[in-house]
Scaffold this motif. Structure first.
Motif, short mmCIF file in Angstrom:
data_model
loop_
_atom_site.label_atom_id
_atom_site.label_comp_id
_atom_site.label_asym_id
_atom_site.label_seq_id
_atom_site.Cartn_x
_atom_site.Cartn_y
_atom_site.Cartn_z
N TRP A 144 9.59 64.02 51.53
CA TRP A 144 10.95 64.26 51.48
C TRP A 144 11.59 65.34 52.50
CZ3 TRP A 144 13.65 61.17 48.34
CH2 TRP A 144 13.04 60.59 47.41
N THR A 202 18.83 63.24 53.45
CA THR A 202 18.45 63.42 52.01
C THR A 202 19.19 64.37 51.26
OG1 THR A 202 16.14 62.41 52.30
CG2 THR A 202 16.61 63.80 50.50
N GLY A 256 13.73 63.61 55.53
CA GLY A 256 14.89 63.43 55.30
C GLY A 256 15.97 64.48 55.31
#
Length: 375
Positions: A109, A118, A112
């Protein structure tokens, strides 16, 4: 630790002040509201945050971030609050990053988040008011878990690519032990979101998990051992929300003082009235005391101090009270027009109210401090 920013932090403040003030002033928020924007923030602006390096403030340098701390994150959040800029910075670059730091999930994660692609949401609250209970179930299923239950007040929950979910794998809802955190992707089968407009025109969702299947790799940390990570996430979020509240209060005060310098009554500037000067001075002192409390909490978090949690509760409560005073005084000193849509002061009142509730209001944190002292 001195309760003021050092030279590097001051430079960051100046950069954030210029960037947020130009790219996302109050008119930016007003435009999203008037367009009934279904996302709740600008994805292009989020990528600009990434280009400025802001999304990586808390991400370690070894993973491509800046490796800074909560003081620096708070500097950015205060400018976000001052300009009422709709942004996933608090939930994503602060709270979610704090939860993922020590987990293998960071490899998936962090890139991103660093790229501004994200957005993370925090699925941790289950009742109308913020609390510590976790009732949502996570039951063993094959090589993973099945999540069943509901969460409320999930900011950005309808558009987030990542959900940080607190669920119970053992024990009863009020137990500290038996909580596990999961990183759940937005496209998980059985997950539905019902977004609602809040008072400040932002969007938060009620999320329903109907047998959502996740594999074992979705676990953040250890099974049954998620309370410590959840507490770290909450401390980061609360300190960040306190900093944003300071910005809201400061922005409201700036508007009010400017209005006192322009508005005339019976041919006299109302800023010359001693009663209003006293009220403005009182507001300034309350905001400065709250600022000291917030900075102290951020410094203790960065130092890993055992007293950081209590300091964060003090900061969240004091910033909420000071911000509430700022917007109330702002509306009153503007007079009746302060409640009209033409004037921005009303927007500060609405955002301040939402932030006061987020991660626990002043009463919640007063209770937390009392319990910590044995009451």
């Amino acid at each position: 630790m001195p309760l003021y920013l050092n030279e590097e932090q001051t430079m960051l403040r100046d950069a954030a002040q210029q960037f947020v003030g130009e790219a996302a002033p109050v008119s930016h928020m007003r435009g999203l509201r008037d367009a009934n924007d279904p996302t709740g923030f600008s994805r292009d602006l989020w990528k600009q945050f990434a280009e400025m390096g802001f999304t990586g403030i808390l991400i370690p340098e070894s993973h491509g971030g800046l490796g800074l701390g909560h003081v620096e994150a708070g500097v950015v959040l205060e400018e976000i609050g001052r300009n009422l800029s709709p942004s996933p910075f608090l939930t994503t670059a602060v709270a979610a990053v704090e939860a993922l730091k020590g987990s293998a999930q960071r490899e998936r994660w962090f890139p991103g988040i660093l790229a501004g692609e994200t957005v993370a949401a925090l699925a941790i609250d289950e009742k109308g008011k913020h609390g510590n209970a976790v009732a949502m179930k996570a039951e063993r299923s094959g090589n993973g878990f099945r999540l069943s239950g509901a969460k409320q007040f999930v900011t950005h929950g309808h558009v987030a690519g990542l959900l940080i979910v607190a669920a119970r794998t053992a024990g009863s809802p009020d137990d500290d032990a038996g909580v596990t955190l999961f990183a759940v992707a937005k496209d998980a089968a059985g997950l539905t979101a019902d977004p609602q407009r809040l008072a400040d025109s932002s969007l938060a969702s009620r999320l329903t998990f109907e047998g959502v299947e996740v594999d074992a790799d979705a676990v953040i940390g250890e099974v049954d051992g998620g309370r410590s990570i959840l507490n770290a996430l909450l401390a980061a979020g609360r300190a960040g929300a306190a900093a944003e509240s300071l910005g809201v209060g400061g922005g409201a005060m700036d508007l009010t003082v400017q209005y006192l310098k322009e508005r005339k009554q019976f041919g006299t500037l109302i800023g010359s009235f001693q009663a209003l000067q006293h009220r403005a001075a009182h507001l300034y002192t309350e905001l400065e005391v709250a600022r000291a409390a917030v900075l102290k909490a951020q410094q203790l978090l960065d130092a890993g101090d055992a007293k950081a949690g209590e300091a964060v509760s003090v900061a969240k409560a004091m910033a909420g009270l000071a911000s509430t005073l700022a917007v109330q005084e702002g509306v009153q000193m503007h007079g009746g027009i302060g409640m009209t849509d033409e004037f921005d002061i009303g927007f500060y009142m609405k955002r301040g109210r939402v932030l006061a509730e987020m991660f626990g209001d002043a009463n919640f944190h007063a209770d937390q401090l009392a319990r910590a002292s044995g009451y």
